[in-house]
Design a protein around this motif. Sequence first.
Motif, PDB file in Angstrom:
ATOM      1  N   PHE A  11       0.850  -1.189   0.000  1.00 37.60           N
ATOM      2  CA  PHE A  11       0.000   0.000   0.000  1.00 37.60           C
ATOM      3  C   PHE A  11       0.887   1.240   0.000  1.00 37.60           C
ATOM      4  CE2 PHE A  11      -3.360   2.477   2.669  1.00 37.60           C
ATOM      5  CZ  PHE A  11      -3.712   3.195   1.538  1.00 37.60           C
ATOM      6  N   SER A  12       0.923   1.962  -1.127  1.00 38.95           N
ATOM      7  CA  SER A  12       1.735   3.173  -1.244  1.00 38.95           C
ATOM      8  C   SER A  12       0.842   4.400  -1.149  1.00 38.95           C
ATOM      9  CB  SER A  12       2.494   3.183  -2.575  1.00 38.95           C
ATOM     10  OG  SER A  12       3.189   4.406  -2.734  1.00 38.95           O
ATOM     11  N   LEU A  13       1.254   5.382  -0.346  1.00 34.90           N
ATOM     12  CA  LEU A  13       0.465   6.593  -0.174  1.00 34.90           C
ATOM     13  C   LEU A  13       0.661   7.579  -1.317  1.00 34.90           C
ATOM     14  CD1 LEU A  13       0.864   7.197   3.660  1.00 34.90           C
ATOM     15  CD2 LEU A  13      -0.972   6.042   2.427  1.00 34.90           C
ATOM     16  N   ALA A  14       1.793   7.506  -2.031  1.00 32.47           N
ATOM     17  CA  ALA A  14       2.023   8.264  -3.271  1.00 32.47           C
ATOM     18  C   ALA A  14       1.981   9.775  -3.075  1.00 32.47           C
ATOM     19  CB  ALA A  14       1.014   7.838  -4.338  1.00 32.47           C
ATOM     20  N   PHE A  15       2.234  10.263  -1.876  1.00 35.50           N
ATOM     21  CA  PHE A  15       2.305  11.691  -1.620  1.00 35.50           C
ATOM     22  C   PHE A  15       3.590  11.978  -0.846  1.00 35.50           C
ATOM     23  CE2 PHE A  15      -2.177  11.028  -2.308  1.00 35.50           C
ATOM     24  CZ  PHE A  15      -2.587  12.167  -2.990  1.00 35.50           C
ATOM     25  N   SER A  16       4.067  13.221  -0.930  1.00 35.01           N
ATOM     26  CA  SER A  16       5.270  13.597  -0.199  1.00 35.01           C
ATOM     27  C   SER A  16       5.190  15.072   0.177  1.00 35.01           C
ATOM     28  CB  SER A  16       6.531  13.336  -1.036  1.00 35.01           C
ATOM     29  OG  SER A  16       6.504  14.117  -2.226  1.00 35.01           O
ATOM     30  N   THR A  17       6.069  15.472   1.070  1.00 32.08           N
ATOM     31  CA  THR A  17       6.103  16.866   1.489  1.00 32.08           C
ATOM     32  C   THR A  17       6.679  17.741   0.387  1.00 32.08           C
ATOM     33  OG1 THR A  17       8.262  16.514   2.503  1.00 32.08           O
ATOM     34  CG2 THR A  17       6.334  16.273   3.919  1.00 32.08           C
ATOM     35  N   ASN A  18       6.269  18.998   0.396  1.00 30.54           N
ATOM     36  CA  ASN A  18       6.794  19.979  -0.547  1.00 30.54           C
ATOM     37  C   ASN A  18       8.254  20.253  -0.184  1.00 30.54           C
ATOM     38  OD1 ASN A  18       7.540  22.535  -1.768  1.00 30.54           O
ATOM     39  ND2 ASN A  18       5.359  22.838  -2.196  1.00 30.54           N
ATOM     40  N   PRO A  19       9.213  20.054  -1.128  1.00 33.43           N
ATOM     41  CA  PRO A  19      10.627  20.244  -0.783  1.00 33.43           C
ATOM     42  C   PRO A  19      10.968  21.679  -0.414  1.00 33.43           C
ATOM     43  CG  PRO A  19      10.362  19.901  -3.142  1.00 33.43           C
ATOM     44  CD  PRO A  19       9.043  19.606  -2.514  1.00 33.43           C
ATOM     45  N   GLU A  20      10.146  22.643  -0.811  1.00 39.05           N
ATOM     46  CA  GLU A  20      10.434  24.035  -0.496  1.00 39.05           C
ATOM     47  C   GLU A  20       9.851  24.447   0.846  1.00 39.05           C
ATOM     48  OE1 GLU A  20       9.090  26.442  -3.703  1.00 39.05           O
ATOM     49  OE2 GLU A  20      10.535  25.622  -5.153  1.00 39.05           O
ATOM     50  N   THR A  21       8.613  24.023   1.114  1.00 35.95           N
ATOM     51  CA  THR A  21       7.954  24.416   2.367  1.00 35.95           C
ATOM     52  C   THR A  21       8.034  23.343   3.450  1.00 35.95           C
ATOM     53  OG1 THR A  21       5.803  23.536   1.674  1.00 35.95           O
ATOM     54  CG2 THR A  21       6.333  25.801   1.030  1.00 35.95           C
ATOM     55  N   CYS A  22       8.441  22.120   3.060  1.00 35.93           N
ATOM     56  CA  CYS A  22       8.477  20.964   3.976  1.00 35.93           C
ATOM     57  C   CYS A  22       7.102  20.682   4.568  1.00 35.93           C
ATOM     58  CB  CYS A  22       9.493  21.177   5.097  1.00 35.93           C
ATOM     59  SG  CYS A  22      11.191  21.266   4.516  1.00 35.93           S
ATOM     60  N   GLN A  23       6.066  21.102   3.862  1.00 36.67           N
ATOM     61  CA  GLN A  23       4.694  20.882   4.325  1.00 36.67           C
ATOM     62  C   GLN A  23       4.024  19.849   3.430  1.00 36.67           C
ATOM     63  OE1 GLN A  23       1.501  24.052   4.081  1.00 36.67           O
ATOM     64  NE2 GLN A  23       1.803  24.047   6.303  1.00 36.67           N
ATOM     65  N   LEU A  24       3.221  18.997   4.036  1.00 32.09           N
ATOM     66  CA  LEU A  24       2.542  17.941   3.296  1.00 32.09           C
ATOM     67  C   LEU A  24       1.180  18.429   2.825  1.00 32.09           C
ATOM     68  CD1 LEU A  24       2.475  14.890   2.449  1.00 32.09           C
ATOM     69  CD2 LEU A  24       1.277  14.484   4.616  1.00 32.09           C
ATOM     70  N   PRO A  25       0.915  18.401   1.512  1.00 35.65           N
ATOM     71  CA  PRO A  25      -0.444  18.717   1.059  1.00 35.65           C
ATOM     72  C   PRO A  25      -1.419  17.677   1.602  1.00 35.65           C
ATOM     73  CG  PRO A  25       1.138  18.744  -0.758  1.00 35.65           C
ATOM     74  CD  PRO A  25       1.838  18.136   0.415  1.00 35.65           C
ATOM     75  N   LEU A  26      -2.557  18.125   2.084  1.00 34.09           N
ATOM     76  CA  LEU A  26      -3.503  17.219   2.732  1.00 34.09           C
ATOM     77  C   LEU A  26      -4.673  16.848   1.832  1.00 34.09           C
ATOM     78  CD1 LEU A  26      -3.574  18.600   6.374  1.00 34.09           C
ATOM     79  CD2 LEU A  26      -2.155  16.792   5.380  1.00 34.09           C
ATOM     80  N   ASN A  27      -4.481  16.941   0.538  1.00 36.00           N
ATOM     81  CA  ASN A  27      -5.508  16.508  -0.404  1.00 36.00           C
ATOM     82  C   ASN A  27      -5.167  15.103  -0.879  1.00 36.00           C
ATOM     83  OD1 ASN A  27      -7.527  16.215  -2.268  1.00 36.00           O
ATOM     84  ND2 ASN A  27      -6.668  17.657  -3.748  1.00 36.00           N
ATOM     85  N   PHE A  28      -5.748  14.093  -0.220  1.00 36.73           N
ATOM     86  CA  PHE A  28      -5.498  12.705  -0.571  1.00 36.73           C
ATOM     87  C   PHE A  28      -6.589  12.160  -1.498  1.00 36.73           C
ATOM     88  CE2 PHE A  28      -3.255  13.282   3.443  1.00 36.73           C
ATOM     89  CZ  PHE A  28      -2.005  12.763   3.126  1.00 36.73           C
ATOM     90  N   GLY A  29      -7.100  13.022  -2.352  1.00 35.38           N
ATOM     91  CA  GLY A  29      -8.104  12.595  -3.311  1.00 35.38           C
ATOM     92  C   GLY A  29      -9.398  12.188  -2.625  1.00 35.38           C
ATOM     93  N   PRO A  30     -10.039  11.102  -3.082  1.00 39.46           N
ATOM     94  CA  PRO A  30     -11.320  10.663  -2.500  1.00 39.46           C
ATOM     95  C   PRO A  30     -11.240  10.390  -1.004  1.00 39.46           C
ATOM     96  CG  PRO A  30     -10.898   9.533  -4.567  1.00 39.46           C
ATOM     97  CD  PRO A  30      -9.638  10.273  -4.227  1.00 39.46           C
ATOM     98  N   LEU A  31     -10.050  10.026  -0.524  1.00 48.37           N
ATOM     99  CA  LEU A  31      -9.914   9.727   0.903  1.00 48.37           C
ATOM    100  C   LEU A  31     -10.173  10.960   1.760  1.00 48.37           C
ATOM    101  CD1 LEU A  31      -7.302   7.387   2.439  1.00 48.37           C
ATOM    102  CD2 LEU A  31      -7.651   9.611   3.478  1.00 48.37           C
ATOM    103  N   SER A  32      -9.886  12.147   1.212  1.00 47.12           N
ATOM    104  CA  SER A  32     -10.079  13.382   1.969  1.00 47.12           C
ATOM    105  C   SER A  32     -11.488  13.938   1.836  1.00 47.12           C
ATOM    106  CB  SER A  32      -9.065  14.443   1.497  1.00 47.12           C
ATOM    107  OG  SER A  32      -7.738  14.009   1.735  1.00 47.12           O
ATOM    108  N   GLN A  33     -12.314  13.291   1.047  1.00 44.01           N
ATOM    109  CA  GLN A  33     -13.678  13.764   0.847  1.00 44.01           C
ATOM    110  C   GLN A  33     -14.626  13.064   1.823  1.00 44.01           C
ATOM    111  OE1 GLN A  33     -14.585  13.192  -3.301  1.00 44.01           O
ATOM    112  NE2 GLN A  33     -12.757  14.298  -3.994  1.00 44.01           N
ATOM    113  N   ALA A  34     -15.880  13.469   1.809  1.00 45.11           N
ATOM    114  CA  ALA A  34     -16.871  12.838   2.680  1.00 45.11           C
ATOM    115  C   ALA A  34     -16.952  11.343   2.389  1.00 45.11           C
ATOM    116  CB  ALA A  34     -18.235  13.495   2.468  1.00 45.11           C
ATOM    117  N   GLY A  35     -16.906  10.528   3.432  1.00 43.81           N
ATOM    118  CA  GLY A  35     -16.919   9.080   3.250  1.00 43.81           C
ATOM    119  C   GLY A  35     -15.571   8.485   2.923  1.00 43.81           C
ATOM    120  N   GLY A  36     -14.523   9.303   2.936  1.00 49.89           N
ATOM    121  CA  GLY A  36     -13.185   8.799   2.607  1.00 49.89           C
ATOM    122  C   GLY A  36     -12.683   7.736   3.565  1.00 49.89           C
ATOM    123  N   GLU A  37     -13.184   7.768   4.816  1.00 45.36           N
ATOM    124  CA  GLU A  37     -12.762   6.752   5.785  1.00 45.36           C
ATOM    125  C   GLU A  37     -13.189   5.354   5.354  1.00 45.36           C
ATOM    126  OE1 GLU A  37     -16.750   8.377   7.196  1.00 45.36           O
ATOM    127  OE2 GLU A  37     -14.892   9.148   6.291  1.00 45.36           O
TER     128      GLU A  37
END
Length: 236
Positions: A11-37
């Motif tokens: 299971f790969s999460l396929a996301f990484s932190t921004n190399p400039e801001t060191c902040q992780l974008p929190l848009n995980f596609g459908p998982l971040s939407q209603a019912g994503g759990e």
Amino acid sequence: MQGDERDVVLFSLAFSTNPETCQLPLNFGPLSQAGGERRLNVAITRARWQVVLFSSFDPSDIDLSRTAAVGTQHLRAYCEMAAAGADRLGDLTTDRAERRSRIRDEVAAALRDRGHEVRTSHGLSDFTVDLAVRRPGSARWQVAVMLDGPDWSARPTVADRDLAPALLRTIMGWPEVVRLWLPAWIHDRTALLDRVDEAVAKPTLQSRPRQRRPSRPTARLSCRRPALPKTPSRST
């Protein structure tokens, strides 16, 4: 993946932190939407034995103060569990409301009187073990006792009522499973208690066939941070 199973799931999460801001974008596609759990639940429950989780960020990089998405919150909790190991779950207790059962309480009390340690409604999912039994001081629960009480009758299909308990040994790795029926408890409870005594007394290693697979489903985190690009040095 829904409905399909494999022994091991990568299971790969396929996301990484921004190399400039060191902040992780929190848009995980459908998982971040209603019912994503629910989508996350499907993804992490398709493995019979092991989930290997690949991530380029630490669980703490998922900043829950920046999101209210339930799926994202559950993802962080799952990553923390994978990083620390499944043993951090302890004895798999839950604080949800427990349906009361007079027969289950009677059986639990009778087993405790015989010196066993007993836990009712053992597990985290909707399908729980009515009574988990072990000798005091044992490192793991030894016997799953399944009753034909209110929880059993509330299961919607025959497979849920009669086939699912058989999976406790083959899939979940319980050394012994004892089915306890109400008529038998009424007519000869001593015989049923003796069956549980015998199951607890069996050596754990001899109660299951040898196998190379893990004894229960596990999750493991493989975390690799992306290498940051090198900044060319200025010559003076």
